[in-house]
Design a protein around this motif. Sequence first.
Motif, PDB file in Angstrom:
ATOM      1  N   ARG A  81       0.819  -1.333  -0.020  1.00  0.00           N
ATOM      2  CA  ARG A  81      -0.064   0.252   0.023  1.00  0.00           C
ATOM      3  C   ARG A  81       0.895   1.326   0.095  1.00  0.00           C
ATOM      4  N   GLU A  82       0.485   2.130  -0.770  1.00  0.00           N
ATOM      5  CA  GLU A  82       1.465   3.199  -0.932  1.00  0.00           C
ATOM      6  C   GLU A  82       1.155   4.102   0.663  1.00  0.00           C
ATOM      7  N   GLY A  83       2.233   4.527   0.999  1.00  0.00           N
ATOM      8  CA  GLY A  83       2.170   5.359   2.499  1.00  0.00           C
ATOM      9  C   GLY A  83       2.492   4.296   3.538  1.00  0.00           C
ATOM     10  N   ILE A 143      -4.454 -13.885  -8.496  1.00  0.00           N
ATOM     11  CA  ILE A 143      -4.445 -13.477  -7.109  1.00  0.00           C
ATOM     12  C   ILE A 143      -4.252 -12.126  -6.605  1.00  0.00           C
ATOM     13  N   LYS A 144      -3.648 -11.374  -7.530  1.00  0.00           N
ATOM     14  CA  LYS A 144      -3.261  -9.935  -7.308  1.00  0.00           C
ATOM     15  C   LYS A 144      -4.567  -9.256  -7.775  1.00  0.00           C
ATOM     16  N   TYR A 145      -5.320  -9.567  -8.867  1.00  0.00           N
ATOM     17  CA  TYR A 145      -6.384  -8.809  -9.172  1.00  0.00           C
ATOM     18  C   TYR A 145      -7.672  -9.246  -8.368  1.00  0.00           C
ATOM     19  N   SER A 152      -7.654 -10.171  -5.298  1.00  0.00           N
ATOM     20  CA  SER A 152      -7.302  -9.364  -3.963  1.00  0.00           C
ATOM     21  C   SER A 152      -7.727  -7.945  -4.062  1.00  0.00           C
ATOM     22  N   ASN A 153      -7.192  -7.136  -5.110  1.00  0.00           N
ATOM     23  CA  ASN A 153      -7.618  -5.805  -5.129  1.00  0.00           C
ATOM     24  C   ASN A 153      -9.070  -5.462  -5.403  1.00  0.00           C
ATOM     25  N   ALA A 154      -9.447  -6.399  -6.258  1.00  0.00           N
ATOM     26  CA  ALA A 154     -10.789  -6.042  -6.757  1.00  0.00           C
ATOM     27  C   ALA A 154     -11.818  -6.507  -5.471  1.00  0.00           C
TER      28      ALA A 154
END
Length: 479
Positions: free
Chosen positions: A158-160, A210-212, A214-216
Amino acid sequence: MEKIAVLGTGYVGLVTGAGLADFGNEVTCVDLDETKIATLKQGKIPFYEFSLGEVVERNVREGRLSFSSDLIAAIRAARTILIAVGTPPGAKGEADLSQVFGAARTIAEQMTSYKLIVQKSTVPVGTGEKVLRLVESVLAERGKSIAFDVASNPEFLREGSAVEDFMRPDRIVIGTWSPKAEHILSGIYQRFYLNETPMIRTTVQSAELIKYASNAFLATKISFINEMANLCEAVGGDVKVVARAMGLDGRIGRKFLHAGPGYGGSCFPKDTLALASFSRAAGEPSKIVEATIDVNKRQRRRMLEKVRDLVGSLSGKEIAVLGLSFKPQTDDVRDSVAIDLIKLMQKEGANVRAFDPVAMERAAAELRKVEFAEDSYSAVKGADALVIATEWNEFRTLDLTKLLRLMRQPAVVDCRNIYDPATMEQAGFRYVSVGRSTYVPDRSGAPASGGVKKVIASTNGAGGKKKAGARRAGVGRKK
Ligand code: UGA
């Protein structure tokens, strides 16, 4: 110790490169942009990311991390090459993979020994196989038979808090098609065996998905709670309480249930669009992801309606906006709700003065005719309304008396629910937030029962007492 080249010194490439160097690997971060490399060589980070500077500096000093624009030399020297280039959205929402394929082609043209090509950028399912075929065909054109492998190792940073996320991940995902590739990648992340971080070893396709997924899924949680927030406004509930109670069910989990103006940033908007696009192309359209995207779009517009509801026509109104980055702890303004909202308000004739602790420079490149203030208080001076667009910590503790004195009209739209509606009203503000109604039915005409329930919205069991019959912030959207 593995010799690694990281192609692309954006946010993912740099955090990953510095992190892997910190684990003892020898890493060269490569970028064709020579100015960027020169900046990095001077010890400067081209964007704001908490504590990244320290990790970069330490690893450069200790000789494990270097920067270069010599792509060919870096490819030849490393055994493992991480592709961390940009995948911007194309015209129909699909990810534009030209930089990924460009990098793969160069590797294939230049390699003289075994390479493990690891995909770090978020790419649609099937890209790994396309990279495999591309490298095979370039090697065939060259008449060379050099062994190589393709792998997928998605990031969940995550950014930050990217450095912290890198150092203490929930899981590592290693997608490969060969024991050798799996062995090399496992070795790179060896340090995580010590603290028993789950390591998911799977195929390249599963890793890509897995990446998509998770984000979705996280984006869906956000759109879901935003719909519940809107429902709260319509029927008189408090979404903060609803979300908290839902989240206490371990199966649901409390994270990513904060209602607000909708998700932004460089990941969720892009990745949900790309997933929707490649699901359609695969003949399995995702109704849920499509709806998530749609709800998110509408939620942004709803913030504009909230401002209008509070101050009427925006023409000639002075609007103060606090927060410009898409979330706190970053100067990233990509797909930031604040930027969108400012543009929408300007379109309706508003004059905007804004403040953000770190993102003003980046925001200035996206916006026109916005006055940037030195601090929160200068931003709100003479304002007809204040819009809190990003929940930076320093906005949580504003001096309300001072705010009231400085503003022309005491109107606040809190898109992030960081203030308590009752406190704001008591302080003298007309205050609107997201999905927080404290409505109770009017019992004034009924004989006193002595049993009217007054505590109607308390997230912590204390405070939250409201007068029966009060209809407060968050409700009253005109239908
Ligand atoms: C996201 C994921 O959280 C990371 O795991 C992933 O690695 C990254 O995308 C990526 O694909 O590179 P990031 O975009 O940095 O990370 O930011 P988040 O903290 O996930 O927030 C995204 C957006 O959702 C922000 O606009 C935030 O304000 C919003 N949000 C988040 C909500 O509106 N409500 C919430 O409860 C949580």
